[in-house]
Write a protein that holds these residues in place. Structure first.
Motif, PDB file in Angstrom:
ATOM      1  N   LEU A 194       0.802  -1.216   0.000  1.00  0.00           N
ATOM      2  CA  LEU A 194       0.000   0.000   0.000  1.00  0.00           C
ATOM      3  C   LEU A 194       0.842   1.277   0.000  1.00  0.00           C
ATOM      4  O   LEU A 194       0.304   2.372   0.117  1.00  0.00           O
ATOM      5  N   GLY A 195       2.152   1.153  -0.099  1.00  0.00           N
ATOM      6  CA  GLY A 195       2.997   2.325  -0.261  1.00  0.00           C
ATOM      7  C   GLY A 195       3.810   2.713   0.956  1.00  0.00           C
ATOM      8  O   GLY A 195       4.541   3.713   0.894  1.00  0.00           O
ATOM      9  N   ALA A 196       3.689   1.983   2.053  1.00  0.00           N
ATOM     10  CA  ALA A 196       4.477   2.317   3.239  1.00  0.00           C
ATOM     11  C   ALA A 196       5.934   1.920   3.021  1.00  0.00           C
ATOM     12  O   ALA A 196       6.229   0.920   2.372  1.00  0.00           O
ATOM     13  N   SER A 197       6.821   2.725   3.568  1.00  0.00           N
ATOM     14  CA  SER A 197       8.233   2.390   3.488  1.00  0.00           C
ATOM     15  C   SER A 197       8.553   1.259   4.465  1.00  0.00           C
ATOM     16  O   SER A 197       7.764   0.930   5.357  1.00  0.00           O
ATOM     17  N   ARG A 198       9.750   0.678   4.293  1.00  0.00           N
ATOM     18  CA  ARG A 198      10.167  -0.399   5.193  1.00  0.00           C
ATOM     19  C   ARG A 198      10.237   0.101   6.638  1.00  0.00           C
ATOM     20  O   ARG A 198       9.799  -0.585   7.555  1.00  0.00           O
ATOM     21  N   PHE A 199      10.764   1.321   6.820  1.00  0.00           N
ATOM     22  CA  PHE A 199      10.872   1.871   8.172  1.00  0.00           C
ATOM     23  C   PHE A 199       9.496   2.116   8.772  1.00  0.00           C
ATOM     24  O   PHE A 199       9.252   1.836   9.954  1.00  0.00           O
ATOM     25  N   THR A 200       8.545   2.622   7.972  1.00  0.00           N
ATOM     26  CA  THR A 200       7.189   2.872   8.479  1.00  0.00           C
ATOM     27  C   THR A 200       6.501   1.578   8.851  1.00  0.00           C
ATOM     28  O   THR A 200       5.813   1.494   9.881  1.00  0.00           O
ATOM     29  N   ALA A 201       6.679   0.536   8.054  1.00  0.00           N
ATOM     30  CA  ALA A 201       6.070  -0.756   8.364  1.00  0.00           C
ATOM     31  C   ALA A 201       6.634  -1.335   9.658  1.00  0.00           C
ATOM     32  O   ALA A 201       5.896  -1.892  10.482  1.00  0.00           O
ATOM     33  N   LEU A 202       7.934  -1.179   9.842  1.00  0.00           N
ATOM     34  CA  LEU A 202       8.541  -1.661  11.082  1.00  0.00           C
ATOM     35  C   LEU A 202       8.055  -0.859  12.280  1.00  0.00           C
ATOM     36  O   LEU A 202       7.746  -1.420  13.339  1.00  0.00           O
ATOM     37  N   ARG A 203       7.977   0.464  12.125  1.00  0.00           N
ATOM     38  CA  ARG A 203       7.630   1.332  13.254  1.00  0.00           C
ATOM     39  C   ARG A 203       6.167   1.209  13.648  1.00  0.00           C
ATOM     40  O   ARG A 203       5.839   1.241  14.835  1.00  0.00           O
ATOM     41  N   ARG A 204       5.273   1.047  12.690  1.00  0.00           N
ATOM     42  CA  ARG A 204       3.837   1.093  12.991  1.00  0.00           C
ATOM     43  C   ARG A 204       3.172  -0.271  13.032  1.00  0.00           C
ATOM     44  O   ARG A 204       2.051  -0.380  13.520  1.00  0.00           O
ATOM     45  N   ILE A 205       3.835  -1.304  12.526  1.00  0.00           N
ATOM     46  CA  ILE A 205       3.198  -2.634  12.487  1.00  0.00           C
ATOM     47  C   ILE A 205       3.999  -3.652  13.283  1.00  0.00           C
ATOM     48  O   ILE A 205       3.476  -4.286  14.206  1.00  0.00           O
TER      49      ILE A 205
END
Length: 292
Positions: free
Chosen positions: A195-206
């Motif tokens: 869905l367009g999230a970066s790798r860092f965003t996926a790690l931080r929020r999921i």
């Protein structure tokens, strides 16, 4: 079935959990609660260097420890080094657990064995190995001398203690986090990336919020074991750079002042419990707010 035959079967089912938990409960009482209670009682006894332990109630041991800057500095050093060790273990162990959870067989089993393998070697043996590496004529100073630099004092410093603690405690951080990550659905992270999230965003929020319980468990274990460690501070810190466990050992085995040693042990135990309970509630509260 008659009522007389049904009654004994119901009684067996009712008391079955007690019979099953009874041996473990007795073992816990005999090995944990009873020695702890005896230590608490001993800490309130007075001590005379001429006559030894006296069976009289006193608070002098606790007031002596809490009012002496020498003991307070040792408590502060113990908690500070345990906290530094825990932070470094989290920084190193969490990414390591994440990488391990994304490995495929047979590499996952191989690297898991590499992480757990050092636990099969005695702590004393591994600590002696670090003393040879960090010593004046050890590997690190030998490498510095080779490139033309002056040797540095690493052994018998707080840095050496932290290095040894991190090496010993790292598996206790990696395994709980890796266990939690194994239960996560990998498609959730993949969906976030799609869905367009970066790798860092996926790690931080999921990934990171769901791994918080594993981080909590691992950090509590690392902090408790680091604060109560004896062999590593004794061998890498020397006789002058003391921590709480080495002071308790000295009071029991060298000074023979058992009540004072018991008082120090109880103070360290209470301080650890307060810190761990507060940390546990803080992390659990954050995890509940993030995960709903």
């Amino acid at each position: 079935m008659s009522a007389t035959s049904a009654a004994p079967s119901q009684a067996k089912r009712r008391f079955a959990p007690l019979f099953l938990a009874g041996p473990a409960t007795l073992l816990f009482i005999g090995l944990v609660l009873l020695p702890l209670a005896l230590t608490v009682i001993l800490s309130f006894n007075s001590y005379n260097y001429d006559t030894g332990i006296e069976n009289t109630f006193t608070l002098h041991n606790y007031t002596q420890v809490l009012q002496d800057d020498y003991y307070l500095s040792i408590f502060w050093r113990t908690l500070r080094l345990a906290l530094i060790t825990t932070v470094i273990a989290v920084v190193i162990g969490v990414p390591e657990a994440y990488i391990l959870s994304n490995m495929r067989s047979p590499w996952r089993s191989i690297f898991l064995l590499v992480i757990i393998g050092p636990l099969l070697v005695s702590v004393v043996v591994r600590t002696f190995g670090w003393s040879m590496i960090l010593g004046r004529n050890g590997f690190i100073n030998g490498a510095l001398t080779t490139v033309g630099l002056e040797p540095v004092q690493l052994l018998y410093t707080e840095t050496a203690i932290v290095i040894g603690l991190v090496h010993i405690m790292l598996p206790f951080m990696v395994i709980p986090v890796w266990t939690v990550l194994q239960k996560l659905d990998p498609t959730v992270e993949a969906a976030a990336l799609t869905l367009g999230a970066s790798r860092f965003t996926a790690l931080r929020r999921i990934v990171f919020p769901q791994a918080m319980l594993g981080i909590l468990s691992g950090s509590l274990i690392v902090f408790a074991l680091s604060a109560s460690s004896f062999a590593i501070p004794g061998l890498l810190g020397g006789r002058r750079l003391k921590m709480a466990a080495t002071v308790v050992y000295d009071e029991f085995m060298i000074e023979l002042n058992w009540p004072l040693g018991a008082a120090i042990a109880i103070i360290v135990l209470v301080a650890n419990l307060i810190i761990m309970i507060a940390y546990n509630r803080m992390i659990e509260g954050q995890a509940k707010r993030k995960l709903g």
